[in-house]
Design an enzyme around this catalytic site. Structure first.
Site, mmCIF file in Angstrom:
data_model
loop_
_atom_site.group_PDB
_atom_site.id
_atom_site.type_symbol
_atom_site.label_atom_id
_atom_site.label_comp_id
_atom_site.label_asym_id
_atom_site.label_seq_id
_atom_site.Cartn_x
_atom_site.Cartn_y
_atom_site.Cartn_z
ATOM 1 N N GLY A 101 0.846 -1.205 0.000
ATOM 2 C CA GLY A 101 0.000 0.000 0.000
ATOM 3 C C GLY A 101 0.877 1.249 0.000
ATOM 4 O O GLY A 101 1.822 1.328 0.785
ATOM 5 N N ARG A 138 19.260 10.972 -4.514
ATOM 6 C CA ARG A 138 20.223 12.081 -4.376
ATOM 7 C C ARG A 138 21.451 11.631 -3.562
ATOM 8 O O ARG A 138 22.576 11.998 -3.895
ATOM 9 C CB ARG A 138 19.548 13.286 -3.731
ATOM 10 C CG ARG A 138 18.438 13.902 -4.604
ATOM 11 C CD ARG A 138 18.874 15.196 -5.260
ATOM 12 N NE ARG A 138 18.066 15.567 -6.401
ATOM 13 C CZ ARG A 138 17.080 16.497 -6.400
ATOM 14 N NH1 ARG A 138 16.789 17.133 -5.288
ATOM 15 N NH2 ARG A 138 16.430 16.775 -7.511
ATOM 16 N N ARG A 175 0.999 -4.965 -4.820
ATOM 17 C CA ARG A 175 1.105 -6.074 -3.863
ATOM 18 C C ARG A 175 1.369 -7.312 -4.725
ATOM 19 O O ARG A 175 0.476 -7.784 -5.409
ATOM 20 C CB ARG A 175 -0.201 -6.249 -3.093
ATOM 21 C CG ARG A 175 -0.536 -5.051 -2.194
ATOM 22 C CD ARG A 175 -1.691 -5.372 -1.289
ATOM 23 N NE ARG A 175 -2.225 -4.191 -0.632
ATOM 24 C CZ ARG A 175 -1.710 -3.632 0.475
ATOM 25 N NH1 ARG A 175 -0.641 -4.147 1.035
ATOM 26 N NH2 ARG A 175 -2.278 -2.570 1.007
ATOM 27 N N ASP A 204 5.181 -4.450 6.211
ATOM 28 C CA ASP A 204 5.783 -5.703 6.680
ATOM 29 C C ASP A 204 5.872 -6.787 5.599
ATOM 30 O O ASP A 204 6.869 -7.502 5.517
ATOM 31 C CB ASP A 204 5.091 -6.218 7.951
ATOM 32 C CG ASP A 204 3.586 -6.283 7.815
ATOM 33 O OD1 ASP A 204 3.051 -5.916 6.738
ATOM 34 O OD2 ASP A 204 2.921 -6.720 8.778
ATOM 35 N N ASP A 264 0.162 2.673 8.419
ATOM 36 C CA ASP A 264 -0.359 1.975 9.600
ATOM 37 C C ASP A 264 0.501 2.114 10.863
ATOM 38 O O ASP A 264 0.012 1.879 11.970
ATOM 39 C CB ASP A 264 -0.536 0.490 9.287
ATOM 40 C CG ASP A 264 -1.600 0.245 8.232
ATOM 41 O OD1 ASP A 264 -2.355 1.188 7.929
ATOM 42 O OD2 ASP A 264 -1.666 -0.876 7.697
ATOM 43 N N ASP A 289 2.623 0.153 11.987
ATOM 44 C CA ASP A 289 2.607 -1.116 12.723
ATOM 45 C C ASP A 289 3.891 -1.919 12.508
ATOM 46 O O ASP A 289 3.862 -3.143 12.489
ATOM 47 C CB ASP A 289 1.379 -1.942 12.289
ATOM 48 C CG ASP A 289 1.377 -2.230 10.798
ATOM 49 O OD1 ASP A 289 2.173 -1.611 10.066
ATOM 50 O OD2 ASP A 289 0.578 -3.074 10.355
ATOM 51 N N ARG A 310 -4.793 -1.880 9.217
ATOM 52 C CA ARG A 310 -5.173 -3.287 9.223
ATOM 53 C C ARG A 310 -4.692 -3.962 10.507
ATOM 54 O O ARG A 310 -3.507 -4.026 10.783
ATOM 55 C CB ARG A 310 -4.546 -3.979 8.005
ATOM 56 C CG ARG A 310 -5.048 -5.356 7.812
ATOM 57 C CD ARG A 310 -4.503 -5.987 6.564
ATOM 58 N NE ARG A 310 -3.383 -5.263 5.977
ATOM 59 C CZ ARG A 310 -3.169 -5.200 4.678
ATOM 60 N NH1 ARG A 310 -3.997 -5.777 3.861
ATOM 61 N NH2 ARG A 310 -2.107 -4.582 4.213
HETATM 62 O O1 F6P Z 1 -1.172 0.083 3.521
HETATM 63 C C1 F6P Z 1 -1.837 -0.525 4.589
HETATM 64 C C2 F6P Z 1 -3.281 -0.292 4.431
HETATM 65 O O2 F6P Z 1 -3.419 1.065 4.355
HETATM 66 C C3 F6P Z 1 -4.196 -0.853 5.508
HETATM 67 O O3 F6P Z 1 -4.436 -0.009 6.567
HETATM 68 C C4 F6P Z 1 -5.435 -1.207 4.728
HETATM 69 O O4 F6P Z 1 -6.151 -2.239 5.312
HETATM 70 C C5 F6P Z 1 -4.886 -1.621 3.430
HETATM 71 O O5 F6P Z 1 -3.738 -0.852 3.223
HETATM 72 C C6 F6P Z 1 -5.833 -1.534 2.274
HETATM 73 O O6 F6P Z 1 -5.092 -1.593 1.104
HETATM 74 P P1 F6P Z 1 -5.588 -2.116 -0.302
HETATM 75 O O7 F6P Z 1 -6.984 -1.656 -0.479
HETATM 76 O O8 F6P Z 1 -4.633 -1.502 -1.248
HETATM 77 O O9 F6P Z 1 -5.470 -3.589 -0.276
#
Ligand code: F6P
Length: 335
Positions: free
Chosen positions: A24, A38, A85, A116, A141, A143, A185
């Protein structure tokens, strides 16, 4: 401000590196790319930008970058390099293919900016192949273990606040109760920070389960204390976006009729805040310092104001915990 380690270049300084953004997107990825490019050019290192994360890497979709390639991007949201992704990257044969692509171009180091899942991919890539990797925490996030702050978190919190302040106006006018769902998430970092900053009546985070009955009890108590009948409850999305609608239905059974507002992907966009621009720029440039100093298989983050490295395996194995005391403080503030 950040304390930046004074690293010395080693004999193994790479002659060419690549940078990609993965997972994301988050506001600040552009200044991070700019920092990498740079700093690499400053060290006389060739730098390639990979398009669309690992998906682009596997097929060698990359181009050499120069200083002008990153001009005027420090203020832009999203990522110039695009993101993806890439489920295929879970396959070791695909990771081998990616390493071969890098080697063919003489690229010895890769900077991965992502969350992660993306950092796990980077760790496996270097464990299985002779490619050095440095990770940067790029996710709204917050996290990720090993860093107090991730690139994009601050902007996402401010974007959500901007929206909630507006929701508050209409909530007050109509004496409505709102459930506002924020991203994160399985983690309540965004929800807790946003909840404190917008003066939410309640925060619901996946780390702390709460039943519909308790929510109603708490709200009824607030009403008894003369707190008015409008209100904002900030809800972290949990495992699946949209679950807040389900919570609203449960509350309906207790004579409450909340309105639901899911902020969604608006939180991932927008111009990065000043905080995120500085964080991302410093981390991007530091990634190059760490590669030049011979580091591999680490993520560069910030702890107690100091730019510091954490082995990627720890980032995968350990969970960053929401601070209990911060959450308790949030509850206390809207009592
Ligand atoms: O990048 C993390 C995040 O923002 C989460 O908080 C969220 O659940 C997820 O991405 C949603 O991403 P996508 O709709 O791109 O799968």
């Amino acid at each position: 401000m950040y304390e930046i380690p004074n690293l010395q270049s080693s004999d193994s300084k790479p002659s060419a590196i690549a940078v990609l953004t993965s997972g994301g997107d988050s506001p600040g990825m552009n200044p991070a790319i700019r920092g990498v490019v740079r700093a690499a050019l400053h060290q006389g290192i060739k730098v390639y930008g990979v398009n669309k994360g690992y998906s682009g890497l596997i097929i060698g979709d990359m181009a050499e970058m120069d200083s002008a390639s990153v001009t005027n991007i420090v203020q832009r949201g999203g990522t110039l390099l695009k993101s993806d992704r890439c489920l295929a990257f879970k396959d070791p044969a695909v990771r081998y293919q990616a390493a071969e692509v890098l080697k063919e171009k003489g690229i010895e180091g890769l900077v991965v900016i992502g969350g992660d899942g993306s950092l796990t991919g980077a760790h496996l890539l270097t464990q299985e192949n002779d490619i050095k990797v440095i990770g940067l925490p790029g996710t709204i996030d917050n996290d990720i273990y090993g860093t107090d702050d991730t690139i994009g978190f601050d902007t996402a919190v401010n974007t959500a606040l901007d929206a909630i302040d507006k929701i508050r106006d209409t909530a007050l006018s109509h004496e409505n109760l709102f459930l506002v769902e924020v991203m994160g998430r399985n983690s309540g970092f965004i929800a807790t920070h946003v909840g404190i900053a917008c003066g939410a009546e309640m925060i619901i985070a996946p780390e702390y389960e709460i039943q519909a009955e308790s929510i109603c009890f708490q709200l009824a108590n607030n009403r008894l204390q003369g707190k008015g009948s409008s209100g904002i409850i900030v809800v972290a999305e949990g495992p699946k976006p949209g679950l807040t609608t389900h919570l609203a239905k449960q509350l309906n059974q207790h004579q409450l009729d909340p309105k639901v507002c899911i902020l969604g992907h608006i939180q991932r966009g927008g111009s990065p805040s000043g905080h995120d621009r500085v964080l991302a720029s410093c981390l991007g440039a530091s990634a190059v310092d760490y590669l030049c100093a011979g580091f591999n298989d680490v993520m560069i983050g910030v702890r107690n104001g100091k730019i510091t490295e954490t082995p990627l395996h720890q980032i995968i194995e350990k969970n960053k915990k929401l601070d209990n005391r911060l959450f308790e403080r949030a509850q206390l503030l809207h009592k």
